[in-house]
Design a protein around this motif. Structure first.
Motif, PDB file in Angstrom:
ATOM      1  N   TRP A 164      34.253  49.052  43.843  1.00  0.00           N
ATOM      2  CA  TRP A 164      35.889  47.950  44.084  1.00  0.00           C
ATOM      3  C   TRP A 164      36.623  49.654  42.983  1.00  0.00           C
ATOM      4  O   TRP A 164      37.757  49.291  42.677  1.00  0.00           O
ATOM      5  N   ASP A 165      35.947  50.997  43.087  1.00  0.00           N
ATOM      6  CA  ASP A 165      36.795  51.454  42.213  1.00  0.00           C
ATOM      7  C   ASP A 165      37.287  52.713  43.066  1.00  0.00           C
ATOM      8  O   ASP A 165      36.851  53.988  43.652  1.00  0.00           O
ATOM      9  N   PRO A 224      33.998  45.412  25.186  1.00  0.00           N
ATOM     10  CA  PRO A 224      34.483  45.936  26.253  1.00  0.00           C
ATOM     11  C   PRO A 224      33.906  45.297  27.478  1.00  0.00           C
ATOM     12  O   PRO A 224      32.735  45.303  28.222  1.00  0.00           O
ATOM     13  N   GLY A 225      34.684  45.561  28.555  1.00  0.00           N
ATOM     14  CA  GLY A 225      34.963  45.271  30.074  1.00  0.00           C
ATOM     15  C   GLY A 225      35.742  45.981  30.961  1.00  0.00           C
ATOM     16  O   GLY A 225      36.452  46.013  30.676  1.00  0.00           O
ATOM     17  N   ARG A 226      34.834  44.816  32.082  1.00  0.00           N
ATOM     18  CA  ARG A 226      35.951  46.014  33.340  1.00  0.00           C
ATOM     19  C   ARG A 226      36.106  45.009  34.416  1.00  0.00           C
ATOM     20  O   ARG A 226      34.756  44.395  34.665  1.00  0.00           O
ATOM     21  N   GLN A 227      37.344  44.243  34.824  1.00  0.00           N
ATOM     22  CA  GLN A 227      36.849  43.068  35.657  1.00  0.00           C
ATOM     23  C   GLN A 227      37.745  42.886  36.922  1.00  0.00           C
ATOM     24  O   GLN A 227      38.769  44.330  37.354  1.00  0.00           O
ATOM     25  N   PHE A 271      43.249  43.801  45.545  1.00  0.00           N
ATOM     26  CA  PHE A 271      42.506  43.798  44.406  1.00  0.00           C
ATOM     27  C   PHE A 271      42.650  45.257  43.660  1.00  0.00           C
ATOM     28  O   PHE A 271      43.790  45.996  44.207  1.00  0.00           O
ATOM     29  N   THR A 272      42.141  44.708  42.757  1.00  0.00           N
ATOM     30  CA  THR A 272      42.392  46.200  41.470  1.00  0.00           C
ATOM     31  C   THR A 272      41.487  45.056  40.500  1.00  0.00           C
ATOM     32  O   THR A 272      40.661  44.026  40.612  1.00  0.00           O
ATOM     33  N   ALA A 273      41.737  46.775  39.748  1.00  0.00           N
ATOM     34  CA  ALA A 273      40.722  46.232  37.922  1.00  0.00           C
ATOM     35  C   ALA A 273      41.368  47.030  37.161  1.00  0.00           C
ATOM     36  O   ALA A 273      42.000  47.955  37.077  1.00  0.00           O
ATOM     37  N   LEU A 274      40.822  46.268  35.897  1.00  0.00           N
ATOM     38  CA  LEU A 274      41.423  46.643  34.655  1.00  0.00           C
ATOM     39  C   LEU A 274      40.244  47.116  33.625  1.00  0.00           C
ATOM     40  O   LEU A 274      39.324  45.771  34.202  1.00  0.00           O
ATOM     41  N   ILE A 275      39.793  47.931  32.740  1.00  0.00           N
ATOM     42  CA  ILE A 275      39.355  47.303  31.314  1.00  0.00           C
ATOM     43  C   ILE A 275      39.880  47.134  30.509  1.00  0.00           C
ATOM     44  O   ILE A 275      40.971  47.116  29.812  1.00  0.00           O
ATOM     45  N   VAL A 276      39.462  45.898  29.687  1.00  0.00           N
ATOM     46  CA  VAL A 276      40.511  45.543  28.902  1.00  0.00           C
ATOM     47  C   VAL A 276      39.573  45.479  27.385  1.00  0.00           C
ATOM     48  O   VAL A 276      37.825  44.788  28.076  1.00  0.00           O
ATOM     49  N   ALA A 277      39.490  45.441  26.304  1.00  0.00           N
ATOM     50  CA  ALA A 277      38.589  45.412  24.916  1.00  0.00           C
ATOM     51  C   ALA A 277      38.622  44.087  25.067  1.00  0.00           C
ATOM     52  O   ALA A 277      39.612  42.437  25.188  1.00  0.00           O
ATOM     53  N   PRO A 278      37.447  43.379  23.561  1.00  0.00           N
ATOM     54  CA  PRO A 278      37.304  41.992  24.080  1.00  0.00           C
ATOM     55  C   PRO A 278      38.168  41.664  22.624  1.00  0.00           C
ATOM     56  O   PRO A 278      38.755  42.426  22.054  1.00  0.00           O
ATOM     57  N   GLY A 279      38.585  40.604  22.885  1.00  0.00           N
ATOM     58  CA  GLY A 279      39.746  39.976  22.655  1.00  0.00           C
ATOM     59  C   GLY A 279      41.230  39.657  22.479  1.00  0.00           C
ATOM     60  O   GLY A 279      42.221  39.689  23.050  1.00  0.00           O
ATOM     61  N   GLU A 280      41.726  41.069  23.921  1.00  0.00           N
ATOM     62  CA  GLU A 280      42.281  41.387  23.920  1.00  0.00           C
ATOM     63  C   GLU A 280      42.737  41.174  25.817  1.00  0.00           C
ATOM     64  O   GLU A 280      42.097  40.486  26.633  1.00  0.00           O
ATOM     65  N   SER A 281      43.982  40.942  26.353  1.00  0.00           N
ATOM     66  CA  SER A 281      45.078  40.547  26.880  1.00  0.00           C
ATOM     67  C   SER A 281      45.416  42.093  28.101  1.00  0.00           C
ATOM     68  O   SER A 281      45.885  42.894  27.491  1.00  0.00           O
ATOM     69  N   ALA A 282      45.423  42.085  29.596  1.00  0.00           N
ATOM     70  CA  ALA A 282      45.650  43.227  30.145  1.00  0.00           C
ATOM     71  C   ALA A 282      46.692  41.946  31.712  1.00  0.00           C
ATOM     72  O   ALA A 282      46.246  41.032  32.142  1.00  0.00           O
ATOM     73  N   THR A 283      47.997  43.083  31.932  1.00  0.00           N
ATOM     74  CA  THR A 283      47.984  42.427  33.072  1.00  0.00           C
ATOM     75  C   THR A 283      47.834  43.626  34.569  1.00  0.00           C
ATOM     76  O   THR A 283      48.368  44.051  33.978  1.00  0.00           O
ATOM     77  N   ALA A 284      47.266  42.350  35.077  1.00  0.00           N
ATOM     78  CA  ALA A 284      47.201  42.669  36.658  1.00  0.00           C
ATOM     79  C   ALA A 284      48.366  42.719  37.513  1.00  0.00           C
ATOM     80  O   ALA A 284      48.791  41.733  38.015  1.00  0.00           O
ATOM     81  N   THR A 285      48.454  44.100  38.146  1.00  0.00           N
ATOM     82  CA  THR A 285      49.656  43.996  39.159  1.00  0.00           C
ATOM     83  C   THR A 285      48.898  44.122  40.587  1.00  0.00           C
ATOM     84  O   THR A 285      48.649  45.006  40.349  1.00  0.00           O
TER      85      THR A 285
END
Length: 793
Positions: free
Chosen positions: A73-74, A712-715, A738-752
């Protein structure tokens, strides 16, 4: 450009124009020296660029299969892969790669399921657009195929798909529409018919392809798909392979007789010339390719394979620690499938199997446990010596009677001679190599091919047979010819000279296809091997069982009969899981298989056909050096009996009705109410996630994505729409974006997530329409895991 093309067209007489609308070879478009038009080689390209010939001396990078790439999905990764494909094409003097394959996963039994991206038109369309844009950015043409509804292999040359216009528009045509929107310079039409008309002459080539969508590129036929001379008046621009017997002289006569308008030929030539300008073949120089070293290519394929792997189940056993003692089991661990069979086949310069990859990073002991196939394998280069040179490899002689036309040193036991210029001149071939046994026991020594074959060992003829085709599909004949063998008891280190002579079956109208020097090593009796694997699993911390399909089950040229793993693989997994609760199953298949043991094992990892770096990528994922980044591009059933759309076989009248309409894949599963083993979009990583704070403004949705784990992970954040009270027949839910994000542990990000207008539209008799009222937006991480909802008016 149009003025230049018009001037060039005016310089061509009718004979020259007719030559250009048919190929000049098996994988070559015709040129015309008088106007500076070069001949243009093309190549199969779904999973790597083979070039015009199948030749191990000019190897190709073996990429993950289409389904594997879609599992990432990339879009950005597809951009990098496109650059590598373009570099490979330029290295092999290829102007166009025949891919991607963007037919849909209508049935999991489809033989080319592995080669296609997805069961969903949106995911397929996004991957197709990314592939096309990336390849063509470097001046090499992509060629999305097969237009349209070529979704199964049974009677693929003549099957007549019956589908209504809404089904075609919303599902099967949509990925091609996206590819055209991305600027595709070429489209390949299919073998099959749609609604009674063969696709090389079908009105769908005019509308919507060349009309509504504005496609100004070239439509090339699938190889041998042009069925008539009169059909040249329709939308196919180039008949392949060439010179094609139904065009050429018959077409010239038809134009002169007024049966085919010369204006139709002129339009084809205009498109060919426009294509030639784009790829640098008309008084120009092809664009310089991106730079890829062998090491860079390997790194990219390894990364892509890991990103494609779908962790379907994990009780915490994965990832493995660096000193974990592993029992590695399964025939596919040592001899896996790196790619699917058929026109997606390439010959890589090297491969890494799971046994090799895992042994490099973990203490591993291996035994196969089951004999996956009785088929012999091409003789490994490490076991054979060319008697002419004394170096690893074989001697291939091209013969005309007793006269030797040419002698070559070859570096593979399986030689594809289709289209080889020397093979065209020869009436027989001799393949010779000195075999050195690397273990004592009963060896099987033989050949694979079609024609008059003779096998000699140490100068004594031990087998002579005329082998005729067992099937009718030429691809199956080329890639999976019949095998014959004799047995010999050999001591460890003993050498014997093996010579195979093949005279092709030209009396049956078959060209020289290929010849294989095949062997089978000694092996333990089946029950003894099975018991040894179970005992090994009992004594190790972790058991990794690699299961999978074979070339005889999953390939171009035929559909699958069932979804079972071949042989005793299911029995092996169950027996191993009973003695080792930390059993990890790696599934090496291009399409879904039944997994009756899936709830009884610690982890299930789906690897598809992952390309040449399989072993290295698998080691990365199992040890946690890389995250299994894949999400399912297609639904995996618990049992074949549950699959709501399964048929691939045309009826007695050769029609294949798509009676399910727009309800295929997860749409059909949702409609049936039956739960699959693993739903569309599903995939676990090595961290945990929380989605919150869905907000919608117009057609833009935003979501907060929090990584609640410790690495870290990619969702992949997936957006679906529904309309429960619709007056229109709709899926229960359908993928919108759909969209994908890589986020560090304990962190948040905004998916648009931008929701395209098409996601809200349905096809009607008067065109695209939006039903007034409210749609429901669902946000989550699979079609069944959708915790957030909002209304969109």
């Amino acid at each position: 450009m149009n003025e230049v093309i018009g001037d060039l067209l005016a310089k061509l007489d009718l004979e020259a124009k007719v030559r250009l609308v048919s190929g000049s070879g098996v994988f070559r478009f015709a040129g015309e020296e008088s106007i500076g038009l070069a001949e243009m080689p093309v190549s199969d390209g779904p999973s790597g660029v083979r070039g015009e010939l199948w030749d191990e001396r000019d190897p190709s990078v073996s990429l993950p299969s289409g389904t594997a790439l879609a599992a990432t999905w990339d879009r950005e990764l597809l951009g990098e892969i496109g650059g590598l494909i373009a570099a490979e094409a330029r290295r092999k003097n290829v102007y166009a790669v025949l891919g991607p394959t963007i037919n849909l996963h209508r049935s999991p039994l489809g033989g080319r399921h592995f080669e296609c991206f997805s069961e969903d038109p949106v995911l397929t369309g996004e991957m197709a657009a990314a592939y096309v844009s990336a390849v063509q950015a470097h001046g090499v043409s992509a060629c999305p195929k097969h237009y349209v509804a070529n979704d199964s292999e049974t009677e693929r040359f003549t099957a007549d798909v019956i589908a209504d216009e809404r089904t075609l528009r919303e599902l099967y045509l949509y990925p091609f529409e996206r590819a055209v929107g991305a600027g595709a310079w070429m489209i390949m039409d299919a073998y099959n018919s749609v609604n009674g008309v063969t696709m090389t002459e079908n009105p769908l080539l005019a509308e919507p392809l060349k009309g509504e969508w504005g496609f100004d590129g070239v439509v090339v036929s699938d190889w041998t798909a042009v069925r008539s001379t009169a059909g040249a008046a329709a939308g196919t621009d180039i008949a392949m392979p060439g010179p094609w017997e139904l065009w050429g002289a018959p077409l010239l006569a038809a134009v002169r007789a007024g049966e085919v308008p010369e204006a139709a030929i002129d339009e084809k030539v205009r498109r060919i010339l426009r294509f030639a300008v784009r790829v640098g073949a008309l008084n120009g120089t092809p664009t310089a390719p991106p730079a890829f070293t062998d090491e860079a290519a390997q790194r990219l394929v390894r990364e892509a394979a890991a990103k494609a792997m779908v962790l379907a189940r994990n009780d915490g056993t994965l990832p493995l620690g660096p000193s974990t003692r592993v029992a590695l089991l399964g025939a596919a661990a040592a001899e896996p499938r790196f790619m699917g069979g058929g026109s997606a086949t390439v010959i890589p310069g090297h491969t890494t199997a799971p046994l090799e990859g895992l042994s490099a990073v973990l203490p591993v002991e291996y035994t196969p446990g089951v004999h996956l196939s009785d088929h012999l394998i091409p003789v490994p280069l490490t076991l054979v010596t060319d008697p002419e040179t004394g170096t690893p490899g074989l001697s291939l002689r091209y013969l005309d009677g007793d006269r030797v036309l040419e002698t070559e040193h070859r570096a593979a036991g399986n030689l594809m001679l289709f289209g080889n210029p020397n093979a065209v001149r020869a009436d027989a071939f001799e393949l010779t190599g000195r075999l050195r046994a690397d273990m004592a026991g009963e060896w099987r020594i033989g050949f694979a091919g079609v024609g008059e074959l003779r096998l000699a060992i140490d100068g004594e003829t031990v087998l002579t047979e005329t082998v005729l085709p067992e099937g009718s599909d030429p691809v199956e004949l080329l890639l999976n010819p019949p095998q014959r063998f004799v047995t010999r008891e050999l001591a460890d280190g003993q050498e014997v000279e093996v010579r195979i002579r093949l005279a092709p079956a030209t009396a049956q109208g078959l060209p020289a296809m290929g010849i294989t020097y095949a062997v089978g090593r000694p092996r333990r009796a089946a029950d003894e091997e099975f018991a040894a694997a179970v005992e090994l699993a009992r004594t190790r911390e972790v058991a990794v069982v690699v299961v999978g399909t074979t070339e005889q089950i999953e390939s171009e040229g035929f559909d699958r009969k069932n979804l079972e793993l071949p042989g005793r693989q299911n029995e092996l997994v169950a027996a191993v899981a009973a003695v080792n609760p930390r059993t990890i199953v790696v599934v090496n298949s291009g399409a879904p298989v039944e997994m009756p043991w899936r709830d009884d094992v610690a982890a299930v990892l789906l690897t598809w056909f992952p390309g040449q770096e399989f072993g290295a990528a698998l080691a990365d994922v199992l040890t946690g050096a890389a995250e299994p980044g894949g999400r399912l591009p297609t639904t995996w059933p618990k049992a074949m009996a549950d699959v709501p759309v399964l048929d691939t076989k045309p009826a007695a009248d050769n029609t294949l009705p798509y009676t399910e309409g727009i309800h295929i894949g997860y749409r059909a599963w949702l409609k049936s109410g039956v739960a699959p083993a693993y739903p569309f979009g599903h995939g676990l990583g090595y961290t945990t996630w929380e989605l919150s704070d869905l907000a919608v403004s117009g057609r833009t949705a935003t979501v907060t994505v929090r990584n609640t784990g410790d690495r870290p992970g990619r969702q992949v954040v997936q957006a679906y729409l529904s309309r429960p009270d619709s007056a229109v027949d709709r899926p229960v839910r359908w993928l919108a974006a759909f969209t994908a994000l890589i986020v560090a542990p304990g962190e948040s990000a905004t998916a648009t997530i931008e929701l395209p207008a098409r996601a809200f539209e349905n096809w009607t008799e008067t065109g695209w329409s939006v039903e007034p009222g409210t749609f429901t937006l669902h946000i989550g991480t699979s079609v069944e895991d959708l915790p957030l909802t909002a209304d969109i008016a």
